[in-house]
Design a protein around this motif. Sequence first.
Motif, PDB file in Angstrom:
ATOM      1  N   THR A 229       0.847  -1.192   0.000  1.00  0.00           N
ATOM      2  CA  THR A 229       0.000   0.000   0.000  1.00  0.00           C
ATOM      3  C   THR A 229       0.882   1.241   0.000  1.00  0.00           C
ATOM      4  OG1 THR A 229      -1.724  -1.132   1.239  1.00  0.00           O
ATOM      5  CG2 THR A 229      -1.803   1.261   1.228  1.00  0.00           C
ATOM      6  N   LEU A 230       0.548   2.216  -0.856  1.00  0.00           N
ATOM      7  CA  LEU A 230       1.281   3.477  -0.890  1.00  0.00           C
ATOM      8  C   LEU A 230       0.889   4.290   0.346  1.00  0.00           C
ATOM      9  CD1 LEU A 230       3.207   5.369  -2.340  1.00  0.00           C
ATOM     10  CD2 LEU A 230       1.284   6.242  -3.670  1.00  0.00           C
ATOM     11  N   LEU A 231       1.791   4.336   1.327  1.00  0.00           N
ATOM     12  CA  LEU A 231       1.477   4.980   2.604  1.00  0.00           C
ATOM     13  C   LEU A 231       1.699   6.484   2.584  1.00  0.00           C
ATOM     14  CD1 LEU A 231       3.072   2.441   5.111  1.00  0.00           C
ATOM     15  CD2 LEU A 231       0.723   2.542   4.287  1.00  0.00           C
ATOM     16  N   GLU A 232       2.697   6.947   1.842  1.00  0.00           N
ATOM     17  CA  GLU A 232       3.065   8.355   1.941  1.00  0.00           C
ATOM     18  C   GLU A 232       3.790   8.800   0.678  1.00  0.00           C
ATOM     19  OE1 GLU A 232       5.060  11.258   5.352  1.00  0.00           O
ATOM     20  OE2 GLU A 232       5.497   9.123   5.322  1.00  0.00           O
ATOM     21  N   ILE A 233       3.471   9.992   0.188  1.00  0.00           N
ATOM     22  CA  ILE A 233       4.170  10.623  -0.937  1.00  0.00           C
ATOM     23  C   ILE A 233       4.955  11.802  -0.382  1.00  0.00           C
ATOM     24  CG2 ILE A 233       3.892  11.973  -3.050  1.00  0.00           C
ATOM     25  CD1 ILE A 233       1.511  10.236  -3.758  1.00  0.00           C
ATOM     26  N   LEU A 234       6.283  11.784  -0.549  1.00  0.00           N
ATOM     27  CA  LEU A 234       7.151  12.796   0.043  1.00  0.00           C
ATOM     28  C   LEU A 234       7.581  13.872  -0.934  1.00  0.00           C
ATOM     29  CD1 LEU A 234       9.396  10.368   2.137  1.00  0.00           C
ATOM     30  CD2 LEU A 234       7.393  11.644   2.883  1.00  0.00           C
ATOM     31  N   VAL A 235       7.515  13.611  -2.236  1.00  0.00           N
ATOM     32  CA  VAL A 235       7.905  14.599  -3.253  1.00  0.00           C
ATOM     33  C   VAL A 235       6.714  14.805  -4.175  1.00  0.00           C
ATOM     34  CG1 VAL A 235       9.491  15.169  -5.122  1.00  0.00           C
ATOM     35  CG2 VAL A 235      10.320  13.901  -3.138  1.00  0.00           C
ATOM     36  N   GLY A 236       6.171  16.006  -4.207  1.00  0.00           N
ATOM     37  CA  GLY A 236       4.987  16.287  -4.998  1.00  0.00           C
ATOM     38  C   GLY A 236       5.296  16.467  -6.472  1.00  0.00           C
ATOM     39  N   GLU A 237       4.254  16.559  -7.280  1.00  0.00           N
ATOM     40  CA  GLU A 237       4.420  16.787  -8.708  1.00  0.00           C
ATOM     41  C   GLU A 237       5.052  18.150  -8.953  1.00  0.00           C
ATOM     42  OE1 GLU A 237       0.678  16.213 -10.564  1.00  0.00           O
ATOM     43  OE2 GLU A 237       0.616  14.058 -10.212  1.00  0.00           O
ATOM     44  N   ASP A 238       5.904  18.228 -10.002  1.00  0.00           N
ATOM     45  CA  ASP A 238       6.648  19.425 -10.388  1.00  0.00           C
ATOM     46  C   ASP A 238       7.746  19.779  -9.392  1.00  0.00           C
ATOM     47  OD1 ASP A 238       5.106  19.820 -12.709  1.00  0.00           O
ATOM     48  OD2 ASP A 238       3.556  20.839 -11.560  1.00  0.00           O
ATOM     49  N   GLU A 239       8.026  18.900  -8.424  1.00  0.00           N
ATOM     50  CA  GLU A 239       9.136  19.127  -7.514  1.00  0.00           C
ATOM     51  C   GLU A 239      10.338  18.305  -7.960  1.00  0.00           C
ATOM     52  OE1 GLU A 239       8.158  18.480  -3.450  1.00  0.00           O
ATOM     53  OE2 GLU A 239       6.491  19.918  -3.424  1.00  0.00           O
ATOM     54  N   THR A 240      11.544  18.827  -7.689  1.00  0.00           N
ATOM     55  CA  THR A 240      12.788  18.198  -8.127  1.00  0.00           C
ATOM     56  C   THR A 240      13.509  17.571  -6.940  1.00  0.00           C
ATOM     57  OG1 THR A 240      13.022  19.769  -9.946  1.00  0.00           O
ATOM     58  CG2 THR A 240      15.008  18.607  -9.257  1.00  0.00           C
ATOM     59  N   ALA A 241      14.036  16.369  -7.150  1.00  0.00           N
ATOM     60  CA  ALA A 241      14.775  15.660  -6.105  1.00  0.00           C
ATOM     61  C   ALA A 241      16.065  15.109  -6.698  1.00  0.00           C
ATOM     62  CB  ALA A 241      13.929  14.519  -5.523  1.00  0.00           C
ATOM     63  N   GLU A 242      17.068  14.929  -5.833  1.00  0.00           N
ATOM     64  CA  GLU A 242      18.347  14.390  -6.277  1.00  0.00           C
ATOM     65  C   GLU A 242      18.277  12.867  -6.365  1.00  0.00           C
ATOM     66  OE1 GLU A 242      21.409  15.778  -3.740  1.00  0.00           O
ATOM     67  OE2 GLU A 242      21.292  17.856  -4.423  1.00  0.00           O
ATOM     68  N   VAL A 243      19.180  12.292  -7.142  1.00  0.00           N
ATOM     69  CA  VAL A 243      19.266  10.827  -7.241  1.00  0.00           C
ATOM     70  C   VAL A 243      19.521  10.251  -5.851  1.00  0.00           C
ATOM     71  CG1 VAL A 243      20.648   8.925  -8.134  1.00  0.00           C
ATOM     72  CG2 VAL A 243      20.023  10.816  -9.633  1.00  0.00           C
ATOM     73  N   GLY A 244      18.729   9.252  -5.477  1.00  0.00           N
ATOM     74  CA  GLY A 244      18.841   8.657  -4.156  1.00  0.00           C
ATOM     75  C   GLY A 244      17.873   9.234  -3.145  1.00  0.00           C
ATOM     76  N   ALA A 245      17.183  10.331  -3.515  1.00  0.00           N
ATOM     77  CA  ALA A 245      16.242  10.953  -2.581  1.00  0.00           C
ATOM     78  C   ALA A 245      15.018  10.057  -2.374  1.00  0.00           C
ATOM     79  CB  ALA A 245      15.810  12.314  -3.097  1.00  0.00           C
ATOM     80  N   LYS A 246      14.449  10.145  -1.195  1.00  0.00           N
ATOM     81  CA  LYS A 246      13.276   9.352  -0.833  1.00  0.00           C
ATOM     82  C   LYS A 246      12.033  10.004  -1.415  1.00  0.00           C
ATOM     83  CE  LYS A 246      11.083   7.449   3.359  1.00  0.00           C
ATOM     84  NZ  LYS A 246      11.196   7.373   4.828  1.00  0.00           N
ATOM     85  N   LEU A 247      11.290   9.267  -2.239  1.00  0.00           N
ATOM     86  CA  LEU A 247      10.124   9.806  -2.930  1.00  0.00           C
ATOM     87  C   LEU A 247       8.819   9.411  -2.248  1.00  0.00           C
ATOM     88  CD1 LEU A 247      11.174   8.972  -6.610  1.00  0.00           C
ATOM     89  CD2 LEU A 247      11.596  11.085  -5.348  1.00  0.00           C
ATOM     90  N   ALA A 248       8.740   8.214  -1.723  1.00  0.00           N
ATOM     91  CA  ALA A 248       7.495   7.731  -1.139  1.00  0.00           C
ATOM     92  C   ALA A 248       7.800   6.540  -0.236  1.00  0.00           C
ATOM     93  CB  ALA A 248       6.499   7.335  -2.224  1.00  0.00           C
ATOM     94  N   VAL A 249       6.751   6.053   0.448  1.00  0.00           N
ATOM     95  CA  VAL A 249       6.880   4.892   1.326  1.00  0.00           C
ATOM     96  C   VAL A 249       5.769   3.908   0.991  1.00  0.00           C
ATOM     97  CG1 VAL A 249       6.894   4.058   3.692  1.00  0.00           C
ATOM     98  CG2 VAL A 249       7.901   6.278   3.159  1.00  0.00           C
ATOM     99  N   ILE A 250       6.143   2.638   0.821  1.00  0.00           N
ATOM    100  CA  ILE A 250       5.178   1.561   0.561  1.00  0.00           C
ATOM    101  C   ILE A 250       5.205   0.601   1.745  1.00  0.00           C
ATOM    102  CG2 ILE A 250       4.603  -0.386  -0.923  1.00  0.00           C
ATOM    103  CD1 ILE A 250       5.795   1.113  -3.258  1.00  0.00           C
ATOM    104  N   GLY A 251       4.029   0.333   2.315  1.00  0.00           N
ATOM    105  CA  GLY A 251       3.926  -0.597   3.436  1.00  0.00           C
ATOM    106  C   GLY A 251       3.240  -1.883   3.027  1.00  0.00           C
ATOM    107  N   GLU A 252       2.954  -2.718   3.998  1.00  0.00           N
ATOM    108  CA  GLU A 252       2.286  -3.974   3.713  1.00  0.00           C
ATOM    109  C   GLU A 252       0.879  -3.719   3.205  1.00  0.00           C
ATOM    110  OE1 GLU A 252       2.349  -6.400   7.137  1.00  0.00           O
ATOM    111  OE2 GLU A 252       4.536  -6.573   7.226  1.00  0.00           O
ATOM    112  N   LYS A 253       0.360  -4.664   2.435  1.00  0.00           N
ATOM    113  CA  LYS A 253      -0.977  -4.510   1.875  1.00  0.00           C
ATOM    114  C   LYS A 253      -1.999  -4.340   2.990  1.00  0.00           C
ATOM    115  CE  LYS A 253      -0.461  -6.815  -2.575  1.00  0.00           C
ATOM    116  NZ  LYS A 253      -1.019  -7.822  -3.499  1.00  0.00           N
ATOM    117  N   GLY A 254      -2.890  -3.360   2.780  1.00  0.00           N
ATOM    118  CA  GLY A 254      -3.933  -3.090   3.757  1.00  0.00           C
ATOM    119  C   GLY A 254      -3.514  -2.142   4.850  1.00  0.00           C
ATOM    120  N   ALA A 255      -2.219  -1.726   4.863  1.00  0.00           N
ATOM    121  CA  ALA A 255      -1.760  -0.809   5.902  1.00  0.00           C
ATOM    122  C   ALA A 255      -2.390   0.561   5.713  1.00  0.00           C
ATOM    123  CB  ALA A 255      -0.232  -0.695   5.861  1.00  0.00           C
TER     124      ALA A 255
END
Length: 602
Positions: free
Chosen positions: A182-208
Amino acid sequence: MAVSVTLPALGESVTEGTVTRWLKAEGERVEADEPLLEVSTDKVDTEIPAPAAGVLASIKVAEDETVEVGAELAIIDDGSGAPAAESAPAQAEAPAAEPEPAAAPAQEAPAQEAPLQEAPAAPAGGAQGTDVVLPALGESVTEGTVTRWLKEVGEEVAEDEPLLEVSTDKVDTEIPAPTAGTLLEILVGEDETAEVGAKLAVIGEKGAAPAQAEAPAAPAPAQEAPKQEAPKQEAPAPAPQSGASTGSTGAAVAAPSSPAPQAVTTPAPDPVPAAPAPAPAAAPVTPAPAAGEADAAYVTPLVRKLAQESGVNLATVKGTGVGGRIRKQDVIAAAEAAKQQAAPAAAAAPAASKAPAIEASPLRGQTVKMPRMRKVIGDNMMKALHGQAQLTSVVEVDITKIMRMRNKAKDAFAQREGVKLSPMPFFVKAAVQALKAHPVVNARINEDEGTITYFDTENVGIAVDAEKGLMTPVIKGAGDLNIAGIARKTAELAGKVRTNKISPDDMSGATFTISNTGSRGALFDTVIVPPNQVGILGIGATVKRPVVVDHPELGETIAVRHMTYLALSYDHRLVDGADAARYLTTVKQILEAGEFETEIGL
């Protein structure tokens, strides 16, 4: 406790930023990770979030001022001095520990410590699961811009399923999910720039449950506690303070549902100093969205600025981004639709006119931010022009035989090979055959070592006029392919460009480039040699016109022929004019001989 807000590093080469807009005023309440101000750099416009919950005590950098990375922008007071109306989150904790009526007296003392706001701060960036990071997308790619999220928070994703789209200075691509869940969290929004290796989102166990789903849960007990103190609801005078809680999402949103109990739980002396604080907070409360609509109403600074310049009311625009977020494409489409509606119907051309109908572009009269792809193309072209001694030579070629040959073979060729037979593969075939005889045009100058590399393979870049700008995928080993192989590879690469499936490997490694500038009607161009190459061949438009033909029996006569111009731009540091002329003459001889019958099945 005072928390400093500083300008973070926004890219490898970004050293400073300009504050374009403060989203909060001094004295207003802010939540952890809530957008606090907008900053513009030479690479990106972005929002800076609040590092902690509290009251914006002081603004150190005014709008339109420029500061270096690491400079202090503001001070947030997360300790004391907050309005009494902010006690709702603190009250939310007491019923959880002691839901009995005996807990009521204990709620009065914590009410003065509401600025701690521990409840809403917990979910900010705290989701537990598998991190989605920006992978390396090429040898020289250091950052990427999120152009579109394909999944929303709370949705289920499968392993390797496309999760988001990212744009870099070389390629647009999709980032797959590293694991199922399950996609738990989005850390970088659309039209935002991040460096290689940056954390973009978090995926947890299904149903979380998503991380942000925990924030609104805290106020539920807070609404039950005031019911136990119903007799104290006789002093509703400080009720306007509840407005200070409505400007943000999270646990504090529930505060307006119980304004009266908050007033009575605060000792009498406190409402007097707290009264001025809600005044500046009242202004932004009116347009603030409800908790369930916050994501849909959010727009990036770039989109907001574009809408203002285009005269588009964002309230009337339906967003196509994640959760209904308005993207810049939505604003451009809305501006174009408005102009089309305003255009007078009587402006139609007379029926007898053969002139094409010309409509005014929606960009006419606008000043917009330069697209990332356009900036990259411009930087590369300036680098090439400033680093090379460029010159262009042109020859005229009679391709009548090739055009007749193509017309005879194109139907059978399409059925046999599965791709259309255009004139382009003939030009590529002739160009790479000539490169084998003239390696000086298929070379690279190694400036640091003071050497020249003559390539033993012909990797040909094919310039493609894509929607986002000029892209140049590479046919590797083109010198070893026949007409059918070149046609299939060209169609494959063009398809990847159109569907945004092109990869960095498809875009790298060219030793020579061909640009078909005649596809849009240009007779010829003085094309620019790409960096790390010494030659590029421009193909002009093919036109029918009368020319003098030396016929073996009729002698010199005038005939209608298919004619085109070939323009070779080259780096004069390595390639002389005579070298260019010899190469062009060889290409001309191969094309006019037209000995491709066997390769196309005739």
